[in-house]
Design a protein around this motif. Structure first.
Motif, PDB file in Angstrom:
ATOM      1  N   ARG A  47      30.247  42.288 100.827  1.00  0.00           N
ATOM      2  CA  ARG A  47      30.208  43.751 100.787  1.00  0.00           C
ATOM      3  C   ARG A  47      29.054  44.287 101.633  1.00  0.00           C
ATOM      4  O   ARG A  47      29.215  45.180 102.458  1.00  0.00           O
ATOM      5  CB  ARG A  47      30.027  44.252  99.353  1.00  0.00           C
ATOM      6  N   VAL A  78      38.292  41.453  98.510  1.00  0.00           N
ATOM      7  CA  VAL A  78      38.204  42.888  98.766  1.00  0.00           C
ATOM      8  C   VAL A  78      38.710  43.670  97.548  1.00  0.00           C
ATOM      9  O   VAL A  78      38.107  44.653  97.130  1.00  0.00           O
ATOM     10  CB  VAL A  78      38.982  43.268 100.039  1.00  0.00           C
ATOM     11  N   LEU A 119      36.565  46.303  95.468  1.00  0.00           N
ATOM     12  CA  LEU A 119      36.961  47.705  95.328  1.00  0.00           C
ATOM     13  C   LEU A 119      37.069  48.112  93.861  1.00  0.00           C
ATOM     14  O   LEU A 119      36.643  49.207  93.485  1.00  0.00           O
ATOM     15  CB  LEU A 119      38.290  47.960  96.031  1.00  0.00           C
ATOM     16  N   PHE A 120      37.634  47.228  93.029  1.00  0.00           N
ATOM     17  CA  PHE A 120      37.978  47.662  91.673  1.00  0.00           C
ATOM     18  C   PHE A 120      37.128  47.037  90.582  1.00  0.00           C
ATOM     19  O   PHE A 120      37.344  47.332  89.405  1.00  0.00           O
ATOM     20  CB  PHE A 120      39.455  47.359  91.407  1.00  0.00           C
ATOM     21  N   LEU A 131      38.331  52.002 105.198  1.00  0.00           N
ATOM     22  CA  LEU A 131      38.228  50.795 104.379  1.00  0.00           C
ATOM     23  C   LEU A 131      36.766  50.388 104.217  1.00  0.00           C
ATOM     24  O   LEU A 131      36.305  50.065 103.113  1.00  0.00           O
ATOM     25  CB  LEU A 131      39.027  49.658 105.030  1.00  0.00           C
ATOM     26  N   LEU A 142      35.050  52.709 101.789  1.00  0.00           N
ATOM     27  CA  LEU A 142      35.466  52.486 100.400  1.00  0.00           C
ATOM     28  C   LEU A 142      34.814  51.230  99.835  1.00  0.00           C
ATOM     29  O   LEU A 142      34.340  51.229  98.693  1.00  0.00           O
ATOM     30  CB  LEU A 142      36.990  52.388 100.306  1.00  0.00           C
ATOM     31  N   ILE A 143      34.785  50.169 100.630  1.00  0.00           N
ATOM     32  CA  ILE A 143      34.139  48.941 100.155  1.00  0.00           C
ATOM     33  C   ILE A 143      32.649  49.188  99.939  1.00  0.00           C
ATOM     34  O   ILE A 143      32.083  48.837  98.905  1.00  0.00           O
ATOM     35  CB  ILE A 143      34.339  47.789 101.172  1.00  0.00           C
ATOM     36  N   ALA A 181      32.043  51.664  96.928  1.00  0.00           N
ATOM     37  CA  ALA A 181      32.895  51.507  95.745  1.00  0.00           C
ATOM     38  C   ALA A 181      32.124  51.716  94.447  1.00  0.00           C
ATOM     39  O   ALA A 181      32.647  52.253  93.478  1.00  0.00           O
ATOM     40  CB  ALA A 181      33.554  50.132  95.742  1.00  0.00           C
ATOM     41  N   VAL A 198      37.892  55.499  94.966  1.00  0.00           N
ATOM     42  CA  VAL A 198      38.637  54.269  95.221  1.00  0.00           C
ATOM     43  C   VAL A 198      39.951  54.302  94.448  1.00  0.00           C
ATOM     44  O   VAL A 198      41.017  54.028  95.000  1.00  0.00           O
ATOM     45  CB  VAL A 198      37.812  53.029  94.820  1.00  0.00           C
ATOM     46  N   ASP A 199      39.873  54.648  93.172  1.00  0.00           N
ATOM     47  CA  ASP A 199      41.079  54.655  92.339  1.00  0.00           C
ATOM     48  C   ASP A 199      42.085  55.689  92.835  1.00  0.00           C
ATOM     49  O   ASP A 199      43.280  55.436  92.895  1.00  0.00           O
ATOM     50  CB  ASP A 199      40.701  54.945  90.883  1.00  0.00           C
ATOM     51  N   ASP A 207      43.706  54.436  95.870  1.00  0.00           N
ATOM     52  CA  ASP A 207      44.620  53.355  95.525  1.00  0.00           C
ATOM     53  C   ASP A 207      45.919  53.910  94.958  1.00  0.00           C
ATOM     54  O   ASP A 207      47.006  53.481  95.343  1.00  0.00           O
ATOM     55  CB  ASP A 207      43.958  52.431  94.513  1.00  0.00           C
TER      56      ASP A 207
END
Lengths: 210, 210
Positions: free
Chosen positions: A112, A174, A178-179, B111, B114-115, B118, B125-126, B129
């Motif tokens: 990251r 990834v 992200l989550f 991307l 977002l990474i 996050a 992010v959610d 998604d």
DNA sequence: ATTCATTGACTATCGAGTTAGTCAATTTTG
DNA sequence: CAAAATTGACTAACTCGATAGTCAATGAAT
């Protein structure tokens, strides 16, 4: 004598600060991280950080270098050890990669930070790549080439791009970055599906009943 | 009248600021970006940004939302259009993905952001998604499932994880994010190798001469 | 004349880096 | 061995430049 309290502290402090720095940098990113917070987390004050490290940049670079070393060594160790058919090797190798990805938050978080700060620290990215990325990819490539020569696998175009074979694992990293824990993945099933795809592909095999 | 200079300016300013914000955020990351620089790039002053956006966070969130919309729409459009055998579909779909990855820096850089952010913007992010990731994955999954039912492809485990099939493309994005132009990749060959791996796998096909 | 997008000077705060000083651990000396 | 001198890891309080956010003033468009 190097056996005193002082010597021990001096030997351990940098590592403690590096670990604290890792945690703060991961949470906040490079720019938003306050050295005061790193210091507090390490149980010292900001001045102490400057006793051991030149600048914030230096601290960051050293941290990435030091904390990625064990991962790097573990990977090289695995590659050196492993034998067997190419098929077995691919499975074992991917299994190893997934163990690292799923269990070692360090690996993911270093990734990251490298992605996030690639513009600010291009030299760090390159250094990391030369020490970890390229050799490991090259090693994998060679193994696959040997397997192809022995006729154990097809001499497919992806042999020139081991990244393609590892791609789905990077994907999982990834997703996890992200989550965090908001989208849990069944790593075992994901891993098996990945191995199956890499070995067999999507198209039906001759004589196979779907 | 909505045809005045004011109306036009007012309609265009936010977009101009968003584009400038995108460029600065991409170069510097969220925390290190100065709103003065965003303003300068957009040809206004900082006060103007606050006329259109509440806070820096708000600007960032809005920027990601707005600049990812066209990508999202383009992808949905592609999926809606395309027909043909599963084999053809996979090839066309990956081809489309690679066109986006290779040619559209917006996709990659969103991307990256977002990474990188996050932790600070989990809700973003959610949201992203839910609007882009999940529907597209689900759409792809359905297509593959249909293909499997028709016997055109194996009902492999990777059908449940379309991320596995797209993984190598994500890999390429990450490589491009990490190395910019320092490590150029032959996207055409990479793409072909990816398609070949996904369709055929590494193991020799029956009756195939390696 | 009024509206309102825009300005730019302002405040308040923050945080990287500095430095003079502290005190416990060590070494030296009598 | 004990007291004195020295060392050095560490601190606290500082500087100073930077920047998010504010707001009264401006002037062009209507």
């Amino acid at each position: 004598m190097a056996e005193g309290v002082r010597a021990r502290r001096k030997a351990e402090r940098p590592g403690e600060i590096l670990q604290a720095a890792f945690e703060e940098f991961v949470d906040r990113g490079y720019a938003a991280t306050r050295l005061e917070d790193v210091a507090a987390r390490a149980g010292v004050t900001k001045g102490t950080i400057y006793f051991y490290f030149e600048t914030k940049e230096n601290l960051f670079v050293t941290m990435v270098r030091e904390l990625s070393r064990p991962i790097h060594e573990e990977m090289e160790g695995f590659l050196a050890d492993h034998n067997g058919t190419t098929r077995e090797f691919v499975r074992a190798y991917l299994g190893f990669i997934y163990k690292v990805i799923a269990e070692d938050a360090h690996f993911r978080e270093i990734l990251r930070l490298l992605i996030a700060e690639a513009h600010r620290f291009p030299a760090l990215v390159d250094e990391h790549d030369e020490r970890c990325g390229t050799p490991i990819m090259e090693h994998l490539r060679q193994r696959l080439e040997e397997g192809a020569n022995r006729g154990e696998i097809r001499s497919a175009g992806s042999l020139d791009y081991p990244q393609i074979i590892l791609g789905p694992a990077l994907s999982l990293s990834v997703i996890m970055l992200l989550f965090s824990d908001r989208k849990p993945v069944d790593v075992e099933r994901y891993f098996e599906a990945h191995v199956d795809l890499v070995l067999n592909g999507l198209l039906p095999r001759n004589g196979e009943v779907s």
